[in-house]
Design a protein around this motif. Structure first.
Motif, PDB file in Angstrom:
ATOM      1  N   GLU B  83       0.837  -1.208   0.000  1.00 23.54           N
ATOM      2  CA  GLU B  83       0.000   0.000   0.000  1.00 23.54           C
ATOM      3  C   GLU B  83       0.865   1.248   0.000  1.00 23.54           C
ATOM      4  N   LEU B  84       1.865   1.249   0.898  1.00 25.80           N
ATOM      5  CA  LEU B  84       2.768   2.400   0.971  1.00 25.80           C
ATOM      6  C   LEU B  84       3.488   2.588  -0.356  1.00 25.80           C
ATOM      7  N   GLY B  85       3.930   1.455  -0.950  1.00 24.19           N
ATOM      8  CA  GLY B  85       4.636   1.520  -2.231  1.00 24.19           C
ATOM      9  C   GLY B  85       3.787   2.172  -3.303  1.00 24.19           C
ATOM     10  N   VAL B  86       2.519   1.771  -3.396  1.00 30.27           N
ATOM     11  CA  VAL B  86       1.643   2.296  -4.448  1.00 30.27           C
ATOM     12  C   VAL B  86       1.336   3.775  -4.183  1.00 30.27           C
ATOM     13  N   ILE B  87       0.958   4.109  -2.939  1.00 28.46           N
ATOM     14  CA  ILE B  87       0.584   5.496  -2.626  1.00 28.46           C
ATOM     15  C   ILE B  87       1.767   6.431  -2.862  1.00 28.46           C
ATOM     16  N   ALA B  88       2.934   6.069  -2.311  1.00 27.46           N
ATOM     17  CA  ALA B  88       4.105   6.943  -2.439  1.00 27.46           C
ATOM     18  C   ALA B  88       4.502   7.090  -3.905  1.00 27.46           C
ATOM     19  N   THR B  89       4.406   6.002  -4.674  1.00 32.22           N
ATOM     20  CA  THR B  89       4.801   6.061  -6.082  1.00 32.22           C
ATOM     21  C   THR B  89       3.864   6.964  -6.878  1.00 32.22           C
ATOM     22  N   VAL B  90       2.562   6.811  -6.672  1.00 32.15           N
ATOM     23  CA  VAL B  90       1.605   7.633  -7.423  1.00 32.15           C
ATOM     24  C   VAL B  90       1.834   9.117  -7.117  1.00 32.15           C
ATOM     25  N   ILE B  91       1.957   9.454  -5.827  1.00 31.72           N
ATOM     26  CA  ILE B  91       2.157  10.863  -5.464  1.00 31.72           C
ATOM     27  C   ILE B  91       3.484  11.367  -6.011  1.00 31.72           C
ATOM     28  N   VAL B 171       7.769   9.851   0.033  1.00 33.70           N
ATOM     29  CA  VAL B 171       7.679  10.608  -1.222  1.00 33.70           C
ATOM     30  C   VAL B 171       8.898  11.511  -1.354  1.00 33.70           C
ATOM     31  N   TYR B 172       9.284  12.139  -0.243  1.00 33.69           N
ATOM     32  CA  TYR B 172      10.436  13.050  -0.270  1.00 33.69           C
ATOM     33  C   TYR B 172      11.711  12.303  -0.654  1.00 33.69           C
ATOM     34  N   PRO B 176      13.333  13.198  -5.815  1.00 34.77           N
ATOM     35  CA  PRO B 176      14.404  13.683  -6.691  1.00 34.77           C
ATOM     36  C   PRO B 176      14.782  12.687  -7.783  1.00 34.77           C
ATOM     37  N   TYR B 177      14.799  11.392  -7.445  1.00 36.93           N
ATOM     38  CA  TYR B 177      15.150  10.391  -8.452  1.00 36.93           C
ATOM     39  C   TYR B 177      14.087  10.357  -9.547  1.00 36.93           C
ATOM     40  N   ALA B 178      12.820  10.488  -9.143  1.00 40.02           N
ATOM     41  CA  ALA B 178      11.729  10.482 -10.122  1.00 40.02           C
ATOM     42  C   ALA B 178      11.839  11.700 -11.039  1.00 40.02           C
ATOM     43  N   VAL B 179      12.110  12.879 -10.446  1.00 41.20           N
ATOM     44  CA  VAL B 179      12.235  14.092 -11.267  1.00 41.20           C
ATOM     45  C   VAL B 179      13.373  13.924 -12.271  1.00 41.20           C
ATOM     46  N   THR B 224       8.632   5.324 -12.160  1.00 39.65           N
ATOM     47  CA  THR B 224       7.666   4.476 -11.468  1.00 39.65           C
ATOM     48  C   THR B 224       8.323   3.232 -10.891  1.00 39.65           C
ATOM     49  N   VAL B 225       9.131   2.560 -11.713  1.00 41.25           N
ATOM     50  CA  VAL B 225       9.765   1.325 -11.249  1.00 41.25           C
ATOM     51  C   VAL B 225      10.678   1.605 -10.047  1.00 41.25           C
TER      52      VAL B 225
END
Lengths: 271, 298
Positions: B83-91, B171-172, B176-179, B224-225
């Motif tokens: 759950e945490l993985g999905v929520i944090a990834t989407v945000i 999320v924090y 940066p890696y996602a950006v 995402t991955v």
């Protein structure tokens, strides 16, 4: 364009700008907290800080425990940077110029550690090193960090080598120079900034990494993030802010020094 | 053998420097000795029998797997981790797409500032990223002071320790890696393409969704991955900013390995978790590529 559309565009622009500046503020906030609280006076971490003092800095520089953690972190960081740069640069060079099966299989394999939760790598290496009886904690953490840093070096170098004109190398070879000489005199000068950046990235990755270092630490050897973590378990002390500010400072310095080195080189080339 | 075959062979021999074998050998050996072999040993360890306290009995048994699968506690941990993985990834990925686009569009000092704000957290250790949020999110922290002061809430809310703090912290960590993954792809996008769509009458949100987002898809996929893998394996954020209810599988592994010294169970739990992550990742990939196919079909 109609008046309505113009107004809408202006509203969109304003929202867009407000959105990213808000995010900018949120992203910077924890770093501001770290630097601000490192100068605070009280025993417990408060933000905004009350009073200004250097007492936590004094305590940091007087603490044998923290200073030895700094030494461990630097030794491990340099080790990881040297190891992963050597492996990543040679490996990337080989993959670039070869079409063997190994050269095709290797890139996805070395990428894999980056996609696994660090806890899993930590536990895997802990079991492994216990089993084979590896003596030195320094070496085990260097190896763990190199598993992460090597793919970064490798892929940075892939893009650097992709831009290199290989005819230059072939010309050197045709003129009868040994491959090692060609690499040193022809290839290296062209890719040097890529190598420097890779090494700095590897050093910083190692300096900041904490979960694998937590699994592999020993009583004698523990890195700064690990010591910060264990001391946070007992209390939220401003000393950790000092240490964090110190870590961020060292990393920024590393980036600036490498940028300066490369610029000086660029300057020297222009003269 | 024809003449051309010889010419081909000669060309191959000339091109392939014997040196490349020596160049690739160290890296291949390193990965083999310190990654592939340790993983095989992990698999072997998961098949040993657990003997208390802190020892294991060499054996060939699935006892550790059975213990993990039968445990309701572990099932809860796994569900929460996902759950945490999905929520944090989407945000994280949605915010990152917006921020990367802003950085891509910005120029001059503004662009430097936005990129700097992404690089700086990368230079900061996980420990710091999570602990600095504590004075901000605590019941007597800055956020509550602001919200109560503004009259938005009557009494302070405990953001941390709790689920809100855990999600913000995670999320924090991955933001940066996602950006960067998205930005690196966007930076190759030619702005003229977007201009063209607008000249043809596309509104700005529409040109963003139909020109920018498809271009950025490879970056979004990487973001995402990576965000998902790290968030499912979250350790620092839930232990610093969560309460007891926010225990993840990574925290349990740490306790199994470093406190209880139960190696077989730790190994089996990790391997089951990796298998579950692989299945979910493949499913997400399938979904993503499926939806891309749909868009292209239109």
């Amino acid at each position: 364009m109609s008046e309505v559309e113009l107004t809408r565009e202006r509203v969109e622009d304003a929202l867009f700008r407000a959105g990213y500046w808000l995010l900018f503020g949120i992203v910077m906030l924890p770093i501001v907290v770290v630097f601000a609280t490192s100068f605070q006076q009280g025993e417990y971490l408060t933000f905004p800080p009350e009073g200004v003092s250097l007492r936590w800095y004094a305590q940091f520089f007087a603490s044998a425990e923290w200073l030895s953690a700094v030494r461990d972190s630097v030794v491990i960081g340099v080790g990881a940077a040297v190891l992963s740069t050597a492996l990543g640069v040679t490996g990337s060079l080989a993959v670039q110029r070869s079409d063997s099966t190994l050269a095709r299989v290797l890139p996805p394999v070395i990428l894999l550690p980056l996609l696994l939760p660090p806890v899993v790598i930590g536990l895997t290496l802990l079991i492994y090193f216990n089993r084979v009886g590896f003596g030195s904690t320094y070496l085990t953490i260097v190896i763990a960090h190199a598993l992460w840093a090597t793919p970064l070096v490798f892929f940075v170098m892939q893009s650097v080598f992709a831009r290199f004109d290989w005819d230059l190398r072939d010309a050197g070879m045709d003129l009868g120079a040994r491959p090692s000489r060609v690499f040193y005199h022809v290839v290296l000068p062209n890719v040097r900034s890529g190598v420097v950046i890779s090494a700095v990235v590897a050093f910083i990755v190692s300096l900041q990494e904490f979960i694998m270092a937590l699994f592999l630490k020993s009583y004698e050897v523990q890195t700064v993030p690990v010591l910060a973590w264990t001391s946070l378990q007992s209390s939220l002390t401003p000393l950790v802010s000092v240490v964090s500010a110190f870590l961020v400072g060292v990393s920024i310095l590393g980036v600036l020094v490498s940028a300066a080195l490369m610029n000086i080189e660029w300057l020297a080339e222009q003269l | 053998m024809s003449e051309s075959t010889f010419a081909w062979l000669g060309e191959r021999i000339k091109r392939r420097d014997a040196g490349s074998v020596f160049l690739i050998a160290p890296l291949a050996a390193f990965e083999l000795v310190f990654f592939v072999v340790p993983f095989l040993i992990l698999v072997r360890m998961s098949l040993n029998a657990n003997a208390d306290p802190g020892f294991y009995q060499p054996a060939w048994t699935l006892e550790a797997y059975r213990a993990v699968l039968a445990s309701g506690l572990y099932r809860d941990l796994v569900v929460f981790s996902f759950e945490l993985g999905v929520i944090a990834t989407v945000i994280a990925v949605s915010l990152a797409l917006f921020y990367a686009y802003a950085a891509y569009r910005a120029t001059g000092l503004r662009k430097s500032l936005l990129l700097f704000s992404i690089i700086l957290p990368l230079l900061t250790t996980l420990v710091v990223k999570t602990y600095a949020w504590r004075p901000l999110l605590a019941p007597n922290g800055v956020l509550n002071d602001v919200l109560v002061g503004a009259g938005l809430i009557g009494s302070p809310i405990q953001f941390a320790p709790g689920i809100v703090g855990t999600v913000i912290g995670q999320v924090y960590i991955v933001f940066p890696y996602a950006v960067l993954s998205i930005y690196s792809v966007l930076s190759t996008l030619d702005w003229d393409t977007v201009e063209a769509a607008r000249d043809l009458g596309a509104s700005r949100p529409r040109s963003f969704l139909e020109v920018v987002v498809p271009e950025a898809l490879p970056g979004i996929a990487v973001a995402t991955v990576v965000s998902f893998a790290w968030s499912v394996g979250a350790y620092a954020a839930p232990s610093q900013l969560g309460s007891g209810a926010q225990t993840t599988f990574a925290m349990e592994i740490e306790s199994l390995m470093l406190t209880q010294f139960d190696y077989p169970t730790g190994a089996a739990f990790s391997l089951l978790m990796l298998a579950a992550m692989l299945v979910v990742s493949l499913g997400v990939m399938r979904l993503l590529t499926g939806s891309i196919g749909g868009v292209e079909g239109v």
